[in-house]
Design an enzyme around this catalytic site. Sequence first.
Site, PDB file in Angstrom:
ATOM      1  N   GLU A 105       0.836  -1.213   0.000  1.00  0.00           N
ATOM      2  CA  GLU A 105       0.000   0.000   0.000  1.00  0.00           C
ATOM      3  C   GLU A 105       0.868   1.258   0.000  1.00  0.00           C
ATOM      4  O   GLU A 105       0.537   2.259  -0.644  1.00  0.00           O
ATOM      5  CB  GLU A 105      -0.942  -0.030   1.208  1.00  0.00           C
ATOM      6  CG  GLU A 105      -1.969  -1.146   1.053  1.00  0.00           C
ATOM      7  CD  GLU A 105      -2.868  -1.320   2.257  1.00  0.00           C
ATOM      8  OE1 GLU A 105      -2.321  -1.446   3.372  1.00  0.00           O
ATOM      9  OE2 GLU A 105      -4.096  -1.338   2.095  1.00  0.00           O
ATOM     10  N   GLU A 125      -3.331 -10.039   3.820  1.00  0.00           N
ATOM     11  CA  GLU A 125      -4.226  -9.711   4.938  1.00  0.00           C
ATOM     12  C   GLU A 125      -5.329 -10.730   5.130  1.00  0.00           C
ATOM     13  O   GLU A 125      -5.694 -11.076   6.257  1.00  0.00           O
ATOM     14  CB  GLU A 125      -4.855  -8.324   4.732  1.00  0.00           C
ATOM     15  CG  GLU A 125      -3.936  -7.158   5.033  1.00  0.00           C
ATOM     16  CD  GLU A 125      -3.037  -6.792   3.884  1.00  0.00           C
ATOM     17  OE1 GLU A 125      -2.901  -7.588   2.932  1.00  0.00           O
ATOM     18  OE2 GLU A 125      -2.447  -5.702   3.926  1.00  0.00           O
TER      19      GLU A 125
HETATM   20  N1  CAA Z   1       5.408  -7.759  11.065  1.00  0.00           N
HETATM   21  C1  CAA Z   1       6.323  -8.096  11.980  1.00  0.00           C
HETATM   22  N2  CAA Z   1       7.204  -9.105  11.820  1.00  0.00           N
HETATM   23  C2  CAA Z   1       7.148  -9.779  10.669  1.00  0.00           C
HETATM   24  C3  CAA Z   1       6.211  -9.480   9.663  1.00  0.00           C
HETATM   25  C4  CAA Z   1       5.321  -8.403   9.888  1.00  0.00           C
HETATM   26  N3  CAA Z   1       4.421  -8.021   8.982  1.00  0.00           N
HETATM   27  N4  CAA Z   1       6.397 -10.339   8.648  1.00  0.00           N
HETATM   28  C5  CAA Z   1       7.408 -11.139   9.005  1.00  0.00           C
HETATM   29  N5  CAA Z   1       7.862 -10.810  10.217  1.00  0.00           N
HETATM   30  C6  CAA Z   1       8.961 -11.422  10.955  1.00  0.00           C
HETATM   31  C7  CAA Z   1       8.644 -12.828  11.375  1.00  0.00           C
HETATM   32  O1  CAA Z   1       7.943 -12.846  12.604  1.00  0.00           O
HETATM   33  C8  CAA Z   1      10.015 -13.451  11.475  1.00  0.00           C
HETATM   34  O2  CAA Z   1      10.541 -13.083  12.721  1.00  0.00           O
HETATM   35  P1  CAA Z   1      11.577 -14.045  13.490  1.00  0.00           P
HETATM   36  O3  CAA Z   1      12.796 -14.128  12.623  1.00  0.00           O
HETATM   37  O4  CAA Z   1      11.797 -13.356  14.790  1.00  0.00           O
HETATM   38  O5  CAA Z   1      10.886 -15.371  13.636  1.00  0.00           O
HETATM   39  C9  CAA Z   1      10.812 -12.728  10.409  1.00  0.00           C
HETATM   40  O6  CAA Z   1      10.056 -11.560  10.069  1.00  0.00           O
HETATM   41  C10 CAA Z   1      11.033 -13.503   9.154  1.00  0.00           C
HETATM   42  O7  CAA Z   1       9.794 -14.031   8.702  1.00  0.00           O
HETATM   43  P2  CAA Z   1       9.739 -15.408   7.926  1.00  0.00           P
HETATM   44  O8  CAA Z   1      10.496 -16.440   8.670  1.00  0.00           O
HETATM   45  O9  CAA Z   1       8.298 -15.665   7.630  1.00  0.00           O
HETATM   46  O10 CAA Z   1      10.558 -15.057   6.593  1.00  0.00           O
HETATM   47  P3  CAA Z   1      10.233 -15.440   5.099  1.00  0.00           P
HETATM   48  O11 CAA Z   1      11.312 -14.843   4.297  1.00  0.00           O
HETATM   49  O12 CAA Z   1       9.945 -16.884   4.983  1.00  0.00           O
HETATM   50  O13 CAA Z   1       8.863 -14.664   4.749  1.00  0.00           O
HETATM   51  C11 CAA Z   1       7.316 -12.877   4.618  1.00  0.00           C
HETATM   52  C12 CAA Z   1       8.793 -13.272   4.778  1.00  0.00           C
HETATM   53  C13 CAA Z   1       6.826 -13.306   3.241  1.00  0.00           C
HETATM   54  C14 CAA Z   1       7.221 -11.371   4.752  1.00  0.00           C
HETATM   55  C15 CAA Z   1       6.462 -13.598   5.684  1.00  0.00           C
HETATM   56  O14 CAA Z   1       7.055 -13.403   6.945  1.00  0.00           O
HETATM   57  C16 CAA Z   1       5.039 -13.105   5.750  1.00  0.00           C
HETATM   58  O15 CAA Z   1       4.197 -13.578   5.025  1.00  0.00           O
HETATM   59  N6  CAA Z   1       4.787 -12.167   6.668  1.00  0.00           N
HETATM   60  C17 CAA Z   1       3.442 -11.668   6.880  1.00  0.00           C
HETATM   61  C18 CAA Z   1       3.226 -10.522   5.987  1.00  0.00           C
HETATM   62  C19 CAA Z   1       1.879  -9.957   6.255  1.00  0.00           C
HETATM   63  O16 CAA Z   1       0.911 -10.631   6.581  1.00  0.00           O
HETATM   64  N7  CAA Z   1       1.788  -8.636   6.066  1.00  0.00           N
HETATM   65  C20 CAA Z   1       0.532  -7.969   6.170  1.00  0.00           C
HETATM   66  C21 CAA Z   1       0.425  -7.411   7.529  1.00  0.00           C
HETATM   67  S1  CAA Z   1      -1.177  -6.763   7.752  1.00  0.00           S
HETATM   68  C22 CAA Z   1      -1.154  -5.267   7.027  1.00  0.00           C
HETATM   69  O17 CAA Z   1      -0.209  -4.850   6.421  1.00  0.00           O
HETATM   70  C23 CAA Z   1      -2.442  -4.539   7.276  1.00  0.00           C
HETATM   71  C24 CAA Z   1      -2.578  -3.281   6.556  1.00  0.00           C
HETATM   72  O18 CAA Z   1      -3.039  -3.241   5.439  1.00  0.00           O
HETATM   73  C25 CAA Z   1      -2.313  -1.956   7.259  1.00  0.00           C
END
Ligand code: CAA
Length: 697
Positions: A105, A125
């Site tokens: 976004e 999301e």
């Molecule tokens: N916030 C905080 N921490 C996050 C994060 C996030 N959005 N996404 C990932 N992390 C952290 C994980 O907790 C993990 O922490 P640790 O090393 O302490 O365990 C670290 O980042 C690495 O994550 P992964 O092991 O999952 O790494 P990856 O390379 O396999 O994947 C990723 C990376 C694709 C970003 C995956 O972590 C993921 O899918 N994250 C979720 C992303 C998400 O859902 N974002 C949307 C949030 S909601 C939003 O944004 C609402 C809005 O519209 C305002």
Amino acid sequence: MSSELNTVGDVAVITLKNPPVNALSYPMRKAVMSELAAALKDERIKAIVLIGQGKGFCGGADIHEFDTPEAGLEPTAWTVIDALEQSAKPVIAAIHGICMGGGFELALGCHYRVAAKGTQFAFPEVKLGILPGAGGTQRLPRAIGVENALNMIVSGTPVVAEMLAAIPKQTLIDALSNGIDTLLDDAIVLATRMIAVTPPKIRDLPCEQANAAAYFQFARNMTVPGLVAGNAVKYCIQCVEAAATQSFQDGMKVEHELFMRLLASSEFRALKHVFLAEKMAGKVEGISRDTPQREIRRVGVVGGGLMGTGIAMNFLNAGIPVTLLEVSQEALDRGVKTIAGNYASQLKKGKLDQAKLDARMALLTPALSYDALADADLAIEAVFETLAIKETVFKALDAVMKPGAILASNTSTLDLNKIAGFTRRPQDVVGLHFFSPANIMKLLEVVQGDQTADDVMATVMALAGKIRKTAVVSGVCDGFIGNRMIEELLRQAGFLIDEGASPHQIDKAMEKFGMAMGPFRVADMAGNDISWAIRQRRAVERPDLRYSEIGNRLYESGRHGVKTGGGWYDYLPGRRDPQPSLIMEEIIRAHRDAIGIRPRKIDDQEIVQRLVYALVNEGARILEEGIASRASDIDMVYILGYGFPAWKGGPMHYANEQGLSKVARTMQSFAQNPYADPAFWQPAPAIERLADHYDTF
Ligand code: CAA
């Protein structure tokens, strides 16, 4: 530091710096705002580039921050995105690695976007039970068209930059860069070119969909019920419909209202818990991240049955050579055939190509002698579940395996410390409990024996990631976390039948609750002879544990489940869908007569509470005993291994949501029922303690 401002000529470069994924935390939002203000104020600066440091551009809102006051503090994501969009100087997002959620976004609020090839764009999301709430549902349809945007928003699936750039008439990606090395330069070139141009805003673009009403009705009809529980998918569609039919401002209002509703939902709380629980599960208490690991170049699997072949496939899929050991040529051929057959069916379904199939099969070495395991770095035993057979296998492994190799057992119930005691190297012995079908189920219970070495634990936890499993650590007890708890659920399910419920009613109630499959359907698939054998062993080891006798009547009648054409249900030849069984009804009636119970009407709520709270009570004992180190680990076991609905967060999270004092009171009421094993329903001390303090697990 959360971000950093540099200048390259007359271009300001703001770098997002919030490892590991540059999540949009409050400090980062604040830093971006102040650097943007500085860049806007500085007359020498003519354009601005926004780039991410490390593995990607931005992974979205900070999931850890959602429940904290910081989440709502200004500047919010909306404010930051608005400020970027309103900037009089062109803002170029330079995107690599991951661009997700609020990060996506943020990029959509910029005036131009340069993406490194291979960048994954996604709105995940919906997987958290919410929707893109910072303009994503309004801007993305304007950038790539309504249909493409809706697909991304309701699926949560990542799409690679090259695919997005190839969409006709898209305005999402202005330029593709070859990679991270060229990204900043390419963004600066674009920025310099655009200095004299009025910055374009995605919000000003038209958003149209022919036959909008019919199209969105069709989209609603196509929604698979249960794909994501709650209203997330429905609201996503509603937001995109607003984008296509209303002004940008009005669409933003719809998005905001629905986003706030989802943010307050129990599904969101549960799915967020699951996301964080999964990340936590990989961390083993007392073992630091820098513990050295042993190298695993070759794996041996002992036993070519259903489990052994499934286990072997995990390693073949990950490119790790496997030696498969069996006792007879016939059994070995059968094992190899099972693996080849599974791959052939994946090929037929288009999930695998011939080259990959050949490569995986080439990594498989069939063997009839333990000597073939001499050079394996890890051996996993998947043989019949009796201690005597495990003893033979582990003594043989101990005799042939090289020093430092890891010896693992796939036992699902037996005492791992005893198994380790069959070897001269208990420190190298660990439990790797896979769930059937082992090549598909994501859960791996890692059983830490009393003497299992730290580097063995570190090695197998990392290996779990390589074979795409989520590992959860369990201490040693009968059944470990998952099977020990399910046993309590099954005991209650049996008592419920004694008292008047039918297997079908129990299964339906649990499926309505959200379980992938009711307990009696699962039992028929797993085999009622297996559960009978476990009860026989328990009768010796734990004579205090009372079961309904109905399972034994079933076993004695030869109804061992799907494989015998009948169990709790009837099955037509070659079919696995359960049919109501008159024979079973008769067996149940006779059983109730024999034990002198007059059946009563039992409602679905009692069924669900007795079965789920049975998990909770035993889960609390497991926590107290230190068998599991966190309640969230127990939740992961149940979601990934037993089909517990993720949107209810697992049994322990579910109990928290219900309120532990209510849970304790309900358990006490069950303790009044003489047929329900009253002693079991004494709430575990942990539940009473937490309930007294209005606390949660
Ligand atoms: N916030 C905080 N921490 C996050 C994060 C996030 N959005 N996404 C990932 N992390 C952290 C994980 O907790 C993990 O922490 P640790 O090393 O302490 O365990 C670290 O980042 C690495 O994550 P992964 O092991 O999952 O790494 P990856 O390379 O396999 O994947 C990723 C990376 C694709 C970003 C995956 O972590 C993921 O899918 N994250 C979720 C992303 C998400 O859902 N974002 C949307 C949030 S909601 C939003 O944004 C609402 C809005 O519209 C305002």
